[in-house]
Design an enzyme around this catalytic site. Structure first.
Site, PDB file in Angstrom:
ATOM      1  CE  LYS A 179      31.477  79.120  64.599  1.00 41.89           C
ATOM      2  NZ  LYS A 179      30.291  79.814  65.047  1.00 41.89           N
ATOM      3  CE1 TYR A 223      23.044 100.421  56.805  1.00 48.90           C
ATOM      4  CE2 TYR A 223      20.866  99.412  56.936  1.00 48.90           C
ATOM      5  CZ  TYR A 223      21.690 100.451  56.534  1.00 48.90           C
ATOM      6  OH  TYR A 223      21.153 101.526  55.880  1.00 48.90           O
ATOM      7  N   GLY A 277      27.735  95.271  58.959  1.00 46.17           N
ATOM      8  CA  GLY A 277      27.362  94.079  58.185  1.00 46.17           C
ATOM      9  C   GLY A 277      25.970  93.613  58.556  1.00 46.17           C
ATOM     10  N   GLY A 320      31.564  98.247  62.150  1.00 43.92           N
ATOM     11  CA  GLY A 320      31.111  97.168  61.268  1.00 43.92           C
ATOM     12  C   GLY A 320      29.620  97.226  61.030  1.00 43.92           C
ATOM     13  CB  VAL A 380      25.190  91.663  63.539  1.00 44.52           C
ATOM     14  CG1 VAL A 380      24.707  92.024  64.937  1.00 44.52           C
ATOM     15  CG2 VAL A 380      25.115  90.155  63.339  1.00 44.52           C
TER      16      VAL A 380
HETATM   17  P1  NAD Z   1      29.378  90.578  58.293  1.00 46.05           P
HETATM   18  O1  NAD Z   1      30.522  89.968  57.567  1.00 46.05           O
HETATM   19  O2  NAD Z   1      28.047  90.626  57.653  1.00 46.05           O
HETATM   20  O3  NAD Z   1      29.740  92.085  58.711  1.00 46.05           O
HETATM   21  C1  NAD Z   1      30.984  92.491  59.162  1.00 46.05           C
HETATM   22  C2  NAD Z   1      31.143  93.946  58.696  1.00 46.05           C
HETATM   23  O4  NAD Z   1      32.334  94.464  59.261  1.00 46.05           O
HETATM   24  C3  NAD Z   1      31.279  94.070  57.184  1.00 46.05           C
HETATM   25  O5  NAD Z   1      30.417  95.087  56.731  1.00 46.05           O
HETATM   26  C4  NAD Z   1      32.749  94.452  56.984  1.00 46.05           C
HETATM   27  O6  NAD Z   1      32.934  95.272  55.846  1.00 46.05           O
HETATM   28  C5  NAD Z   1      33.043  95.177  58.270  1.00 46.05           C
HETATM   29  N1  NAD Z   1      34.438  95.196  58.669  1.00 46.05           N
HETATM   30  C6  NAD Z   1      35.383  94.241  58.524  1.00 46.05           C
HETATM   31  N2  NAD Z   1      36.538  94.638  59.084  1.00 46.05           N
HETATM   32  C7  NAD Z   1      36.310  95.862  59.617  1.00 46.05           C
HETATM   33  C8  NAD Z   1      37.103  96.790  60.325  1.00 46.05           C
HETATM   34  N3  NAD Z   1      38.373  96.527  60.610  1.00 46.05           N
HETATM   35  N4  NAD Z   1      36.536  97.950  60.721  1.00 46.05           N
HETATM   36  C9  NAD Z   1      35.249  98.236  60.427  1.00 46.05           C
HETATM   37  N5  NAD Z   1      34.453  97.387  59.748  1.00 46.05           N
HETATM   38  C10 NAD Z   1      34.973  96.227  59.345  1.00 46.05           C
HETATM   39  O7  NAD Z   1      29.316  89.830  59.707  1.00 46.05           O
HETATM   40  P2  NAD Z   1      28.090  89.773  60.702  1.00 46.05           P
HETATM   41  O8  NAD Z   1      27.293  88.558  60.434  1.00 46.05           O
HETATM   42  O9  NAD Z   1      27.421  91.092  60.745  1.00 46.05           O
HETATM   43  O10 NAD Z   1      28.847  89.519  62.087  1.00 46.05           O
HETATM   44  C11 NAD Z   1      29.577  90.557  62.725  1.00 46.05           C
HETATM   45  C12 NAD Z   1      30.282  90.005  63.952  1.00 46.05           C
HETATM   46  O11 NAD Z   1      29.309  89.431  64.844  1.00 46.05           O
HETATM   47  C13 NAD Z   1      31.286  88.887  63.650  1.00 46.05           C
HETATM   48  O12 NAD Z   1      32.332  88.946  64.584  1.00 46.05           O
HETATM   49  C14 NAD Z   1      30.469  87.615  63.902  1.00 46.05           C
HETATM   50  O13 NAD Z   1      31.301  86.526  64.245  1.00 46.05           O
HETATM   51  C15 NAD Z   1      29.630  88.065  65.088  1.00 46.05           C
HETATM   52  N6  NAD Z   1      28.386  87.314  65.224  1.00 46.05           N
HETATM   53  C16 NAD Z   1      27.494  87.295  64.200  1.00 46.05           C
HETATM   54  C17 NAD Z   1      26.306  86.587  64.350  1.00 46.05           C
HETATM   55  C18 NAD Z   1      25.274  86.557  63.246  1.00 46.05           C
HETATM   56  O14 NAD Z   1      24.128  86.116  63.506  1.00 46.05           O
HETATM   57  N7  NAD Z   1      25.585  87.032  62.050  1.00 46.05           N
HETATM   58  C19 NAD Z   1      26.051  85.877  65.534  1.00 46.05           C
HETATM   59  C20 NAD Z   1      26.983  85.943  66.572  1.00 46.05           C
HETATM   60  C21 NAD Z   1      28.160  86.657  66.397  1.00 46.05           C
END
Ligand code: NAD
Length: 339
Positions: free
Chosen positions: A78, A180, A176, A174, A178
């Site tokens: 990381k 959506y 975001g 959330g 993932v």
């Molecule tokens: P992202 O930043 O695109 O989306 C996160 C979303 O959560 C955002 O829309 C944000 O506005 C919302 N948010 C933040 N705080 C919040 C709260 N308290 N209540 C409700 N919504 C809230 O992140 P992502 O890439 O979609 O990842 C989401 C989670 O999945 C993270 O924990 C990330 O570590 C984990 N993850 C992501 C991936 C990946 O491929 N992107 C892979 C493994 C794990």
């Protein structure tokens, strides 16, 4: 910090500063295999350097477990870039980060993570070949969403006796990258969606696109539903929050959902089936790892489907051994990583 490294068995932490671009970065590497470490690069504002270091170390350990359980021949790594209040030139910052990664001579391969984008990885790629998820390679989030969707099917099968998601109430925290994408898959499968996000625009879009029911953020975990899918922040499952959950299962993408392994036992004692986060959210890692190795899209898709099967195995072992899925997954990962 050395005590944390010993406890997590993270062997190496590399650090750099670059006075020209303002880069301040940390790379933590975990795992004893003869293989490079793979894992994303976060670009976040941390309260202090220690928090950044702890984040890198803890996440490197988790990446090791995630790779092992996904059957990927990589150690866990990381990177963390400490985000300051102002950056002069973001492209140059990430290029300098690329030079840092290159200096590690392939011991660590970087990728997108919270706060970074495929465009940032293009800048990294100006200085090193040890990078994936560039614009050309694509954002791995869609694969994470697909993996979580497959995992939700297995979770529904194990807990509710059917993997037909028609009419199933899934609460997504959330929306975001993932969350959506997951909502899209669930809606297509006929699930009813309850959603929250700190960004009202994303909620509105989900209401319009998926007929989702908006729920106030703090109320979502306590709203009755079949499956609670945390897809925002880590640490959402604590002794306090678990006592208030009103769902049959928890299955979402957020990293480090449990505040401790004991919370996994609490979920179990409440009859709430928990899909271990680093198993269900491995889709993105699978995509970046296999793509880095030059695999075809069809191979990646086949590998992604294994997430559901792996969870089914973990749930079966948990039931047979009377241990929580979180403990079973950890024991499996430790056997694979440490032998
Ligand atoms: P992202 O930043 O695109 O989306 C996160 C979303 O959560 C955002 O829309 C944000 O506005 C919302 N948010 C933040 N705080 C919040 C709260 N308290 N209540 C409700 N919504 C809230 O992140 P992502 O890439 O979609 O990842 C989401 C989670 O999945 C993270 O924990 C990330 O570590 C984990 N993850 C992501 C991936 C990946 O491929 N992107 C892979 C493994 C794990």
């Amino acid at each position: 910090m050395l005590a944390l490294m010993q406890r997590t068995r993270v062997e190496t932490v590399h650090m750099t500063v670059d006075p020209v671009t303002g880069l301040r970065a940390i790379v933590a590497i975990h795992g004893g295999r003869q293989a490079p470490a793979l894992g994303g690069c976060r670009y976040l504002a941390y309260p202090d350097e220690e928090s950044a270091m702890i984040d890198a170390i803890r996440l490197a350990e988790t990446m090791s477990y995630k790779a092992a359980l996904a059957g990927l021949p990589f150690n866990g790594g990381k990177a963390v870039i400490l985000r300051g209040p102002h950056v002069e030139d973001r492209a140059l910052l990430f290029e300098a980060f690329g030079r840092f990664i290159d200096s590690l001579q392939g011991r660590y391969i970087t990728a997108v993570d919270s706060g970074t984008s495929t465009a940032d990885m293009d800048c990294v790629a100006q200085a090193t070949a040890y990078v994936t998820s560039t614009t050309q390679a694509g954002d791995p989030s869609a694969h994470t969403a697909l993996g979580v969707f497959a995992g939700i099917r297995s979770t529904a099968m194990a807990r509710l006796g059917s993997d037909n998601l028609e009419g199933l109430r899934v609460a997504i925290q959330g929306l975001g990258h993932v969350g959506y994408g997951l909502a899209e898959h669930l809606h297509a499968a006929g699930a009813e969606l309850l959603v929250c996000d700190t960004d009202p625009g994303k909620v509105q879009l989900a209401v319009e696109q998926f007929n989702a029911r908006p729920i106030a953020g703090e109320a979502l975990p306590t709203t009755p539903c079949d499956i609670f899918a945390p897809c925002a922040n880590g640490g959402v499952l604590s002794a306090k929050s678990v006592a208030q959950l009103r769902c049959a299962a928890v299955a979402g993408s957020a990293n480090a959902q449990l505040t401790s392994l004991d919370v996994g036992d609490l979920l179990e004692s409440r009859g709430i089936l928990y899909a271990p986060d680093y198993v269900i959210n491995a889709g993105g890692l699978i995509q970046v790892a296999l793509q880095y190795q030059g695999a075809e899209a069809s191979v990646i898709t086949t590998h992604l489907r294994q997430i559901g099967k792996r969870l089914t195995d973990i749930f079966a072992q948990a039931q047979a051994s009377h241990h929580s899925p979180a403990r079973v997954a950890q024991a499996m990962a430790e056997r694979l990583v440490y032998g």
